[in-house]
Design an enzyme around this catalytic site. Structure first.
Site, PDB file in Angstrom:
ATOM      1  CB  SER A 188      98.618 -91.103  56.152  1.00  0.00           C
ATOM      2  OG  SER A 188      99.243 -92.370  56.198  1.00  0.00           O
TER       3      SER A 188
ATOM      4  CE1 TYR B 262      93.940 -94.070  57.206  1.00  0.00           C
ATOM      5  CE2 TYR B 262      95.957 -94.206  55.919  1.00  0.00           C
ATOM      6  CZ  TYR B 262      95.299 -93.827  57.074  1.00  0.00           C
ATOM      7  OH  TYR B 262      95.984 -93.205  58.076  1.00  0.00           O
TER       8      TYR B 262
HETATM    9  P1  NAD Z   1      92.406 -93.447  66.697  1.00  0.00           P
HETATM   10  O1  NAD Z   1      91.517 -94.565  66.298  1.00  0.00           O
HETATM   11  O2  NAD Z   1      93.203 -93.529  67.942  1.00  0.00           O
HETATM   12  O3  NAD Z   1      91.571 -92.077  66.744  1.00  0.00           O
HETATM   13  C1  NAD Z   1      90.584 -91.779  65.802  1.00  0.00           C
HETATM   14  C2  NAD Z   1      89.713 -90.662  66.325  1.00  0.00           C
HETATM   15  O4  NAD Z   1      88.730 -90.369  65.325  1.00  0.00           O
HETATM   16  C3  NAD Z   1      88.952 -91.046  67.582  1.00  0.00           C
HETATM   17  O5  NAD Z   1      88.837 -89.909  68.428  1.00  0.00           O
HETATM   18  C4  NAD Z   1      87.560 -91.432  67.059  1.00  0.00           C
HETATM   19  O6  NAD Z   1      86.516 -91.297  68.003  1.00  0.00           O
HETATM   20  C5  NAD Z   1      87.442 -90.423  65.932  1.00  0.00           C
HETATM   21  N1  NAD Z   1      86.438 -90.798  64.941  1.00  0.00           N
HETATM   22  C6  NAD Z   1      86.324 -91.969  64.243  1.00  0.00           C
HETATM   23  N2  NAD Z   1      85.214 -91.926  63.475  1.00  0.00           N
HETATM   24  C7  NAD Z   1      84.649 -90.706  63.666  1.00  0.00           C
HETATM   25  C8  NAD Z   1      83.491 -90.069  63.148  1.00  0.00           C
HETATM   26  N3  NAD Z   1      82.679 -90.671  62.272  1.00  0.00           N
HETATM   27  N4  NAD Z   1      83.195 -88.821  63.592  1.00  0.00           N
HETATM   28  C9  NAD Z   1      83.987 -88.199  64.515  1.00  0.00           C
HETATM   29  N5  NAD Z   1      85.091 -88.765  65.031  1.00  0.00           N
HETATM   30  C10 NAD Z   1      85.409 -90.003  64.603  1.00  0.00           C
HETATM   31  O7  NAD Z   1      93.350 -93.244  65.426  1.00  0.00           O
HETATM   32  P2  NAD Z   1      94.712 -92.417  65.181  1.00  0.00           P
HETATM   33  O8  NAD Z   1      95.738 -93.391  64.783  1.00  0.00           O
HETATM   34  O9  NAD Z   1      94.965 -91.456  66.278  1.00  0.00           O
HETATM   35  O10 NAD Z   1      94.299 -91.647  63.854  1.00  0.00           O
HETATM   36  C11 NAD Z   1      94.105 -90.249  63.802  1.00  0.00           C
HETATM   37  C12 NAD Z   1      94.425 -89.765  62.407  1.00  0.00           C
HETATM   38  O11 NAD Z   1      95.801 -90.031  62.125  1.00  0.00           O
HETATM   39  C13 NAD Z   1      93.632 -90.477  61.305  1.00  0.00           C
HETATM   40  O12 NAD Z   1      93.263 -89.531  60.315  1.00  0.00           O
HETATM   41  C14 NAD Z   1      94.632 -91.467  60.737  1.00  0.00           C
HETATM   42  O13 NAD Z   1      94.363 -91.777  59.414  1.00  0.00           O
HETATM   43  C15 NAD Z   1      95.914 -90.666  60.880  1.00  0.00           C
HETATM   44  N6  NAD Z   1      97.143 -91.463  60.842  1.00  0.00           N
HETATM   45  C16 NAD Z   1      97.416 -92.382  61.789  1.00  0.00           C
HETATM   46  C17 NAD Z   1      98.591 -93.104  61.735  1.00  0.00           C
HETATM   47  C18 NAD Z   1      98.960 -94.124  62.760  1.00  0.00           C
HETATM   48  O14 NAD Z   1      99.973 -94.826  62.558  1.00  0.00           O
HETATM   49  N7  NAD Z   1      98.233 -94.252  63.855  1.00  0.00           N
HETATM   50  C19 NAD Z   1      99.504 -92.867  60.701  1.00  0.00           C
HETATM   51  C20 NAD Z   1      99.188 -91.900  59.740  1.00  0.00           C
HETATM   52  C21 NAD Z   1      98.011 -91.196  59.829  1.00  0.00           C
END
Ligand code: NAD
Length: 260
Positions: free
Chosen positions: A142, A155
C-alpha cells in the site's frame, strides 16, 4: 505465456484480489481463489471465471489468521495444479483508531492477515517454485507501506513489514528464476475503502460522492481512484519475462500520493 501456470490469490472474493485473479485467469492461469463471502456469490464468480477463460478455478476458504488453514490451502493448490507458480498475497483488512485506543484484538488480526499470512504462504510456496526454477511472488502492500497516516497504526506497521518481507525473499531467491515484489496502491474504490468514505461522509456531513472527493483530495494528487483493472495488468506484467529482473521492488500505483 502464463497459460497453464498455477496461481494462488489470497483475499480474492472481492476488490483488488478479485481483479488480480480475473487478470491471471484471462491469461490462462489456473487459479485458487480465497476469501470470505456468500457461498452462492463466490460460486457465481468462480464458474463465470472458469467459463470465460478456460483455466481451472477453485475456491478455498482458508482464514488468513490461521496458519494450519493456510497450509491446507497451499496443499490443495499443489495437489490440484501441480505446484504454485504465482503467489499473490493480497488479503487485508483495516481498522482506524488512535494508537492509545487501538483495540489489541484488531492489532493482532491486522498483523495476522495483512502480514503474517504472507510469511506462511511464501514458506509453503517456495519449495515448489525452487523445484521448477520459476516463480512470481507479488504482495499487495500500500502507499501505507511507504508512508504513514494517522489512526492506522496496525495497517501501516503491517504494510511496512510486508515490504521488508518482500525484500528479504527477493534477496534469498535472487538468480533462481523467482522474483518477489510488492505493489503499493493509493486509493482504490473497493469495499475496504467504501467503509472509510461512509465514515467520512457521516463525520463531515457530506454526501457519499463529496466524501469520496474529499478523501482523494487529501492524499492522491491525480484526484482519481486507481482502477482495479490497472492493478490486474500490473500483476500480469510482473509475471512476464520482461519483469524477470524486477525483484525486491515496491512499485507505487498511487496517482502521485507518495511523490509528495
Ligand atoms: P476488500 O475488502 O474488497 O477485499 C478483501 C479481501 O480479503 C476479501 O476477499 C475478503 O474476503 C478477504 N479477507 C478478509 N479477511 C480475510 C481472512 N481472515 N482470511 C481470508 N481472506 C480474508 O479490500 P481491497 O481494498 O480489495 O483490499 C485488498 C488488499 O489491497 C488489502 O491487502 C488492502 O490492504 C490492499 N490495499 C487496498 C487499497 C484500497 O484503496 N482499496 C489501497 C492499498 C492497499
Amino acid at each position: 505465456m502464463l497459460k497453464g501456470k498455477s496461481a494462488v490469490v489470497t483475499g480474492s472474493t472481492s476488490g483488488i484480489g478479485l481483479g488480480v485473479a480475473r487478470a491471471l485467469a484471462a491469461q490462462g492461469c489456473n487459479v485458487v481463489l480465497n476469501g470470505f463471502g456468500d457461498p452462492a456469490e463466490i460460486e457465481r464468480i468462480r464458474s463465470e471465471m472458469a467459463r470465460a477463460d478456460g483455466g481451472r478455478i477453485i475456491h478455498h476458504g482458508a482464514d488468513m489468521t490461521q496458519p494450519d488453514e493456510i497450509e491446507e490451502m497451499m496443499g490443495v493448490a499443489v495437489k490440484a495444479f501441480g505446484g504454485v507458480d504465482i503467489l499473490c498475497n493480497n488479503a487485508g483488512i483495516q481498522h482506524t483508531s488512535p494508537v492509545d485506543g487501538f483495540p489489541p484484538e484488531k492489532w493482532n488480526a491486522i498483523i495476522a492477515i495483512n502480514l503474517s499470512s504472507s510469511f506462511h504462504t511464501i514458506r509453503h510456496a517456495l519449495p515448489h517454485m525452487k523445484k521448477k526454477g520459476w516463480g512470481r511472488i507479488i504482495n499487495t502492500a500500500s502507499a501505507h507501506g511507504l508512508v504513514a497516516s494517522v489512526n492506522k497504526a496496525a495497517y501501516v506497521s503491517a504494510k511496512h513489514g510486508l515490504i521488508g518481507l518482500t525484500k528479504v525473499v527477493a534477496l534469498e531467491t535472487a538468480g533462481s528464476g523467482i522474483t518477489c515484489n510488492a505493489f503499493c496502491p493509493g486509493w482504490v474504490r473497493t469495499p475496504l475503502v467504501e467503509t472509510q468514505i461512509e465514515a467520512r461522509a457521516k463525520q463531515l456531513g457530506l454526501s457519499i460522492e463529496e466524501a469520496a472527493r474529499n478523501l482523494l483530495s487529501e492524499k492522491q494528487p491525480s484526484q482519481q481512484f486507481v482502477q482495479i483493472d490497472q492493478i490486474g495488468q500490473l500483476v500480469v506484467f510482473l509475471c512476464s519475462d520482461a519483469a524477470a529482473q524486477i525483484t525486491g521492488a515496491s512499485i507505487s500505483i498511487d496517482g502521485g500520493w507518495t511523490a509528495q
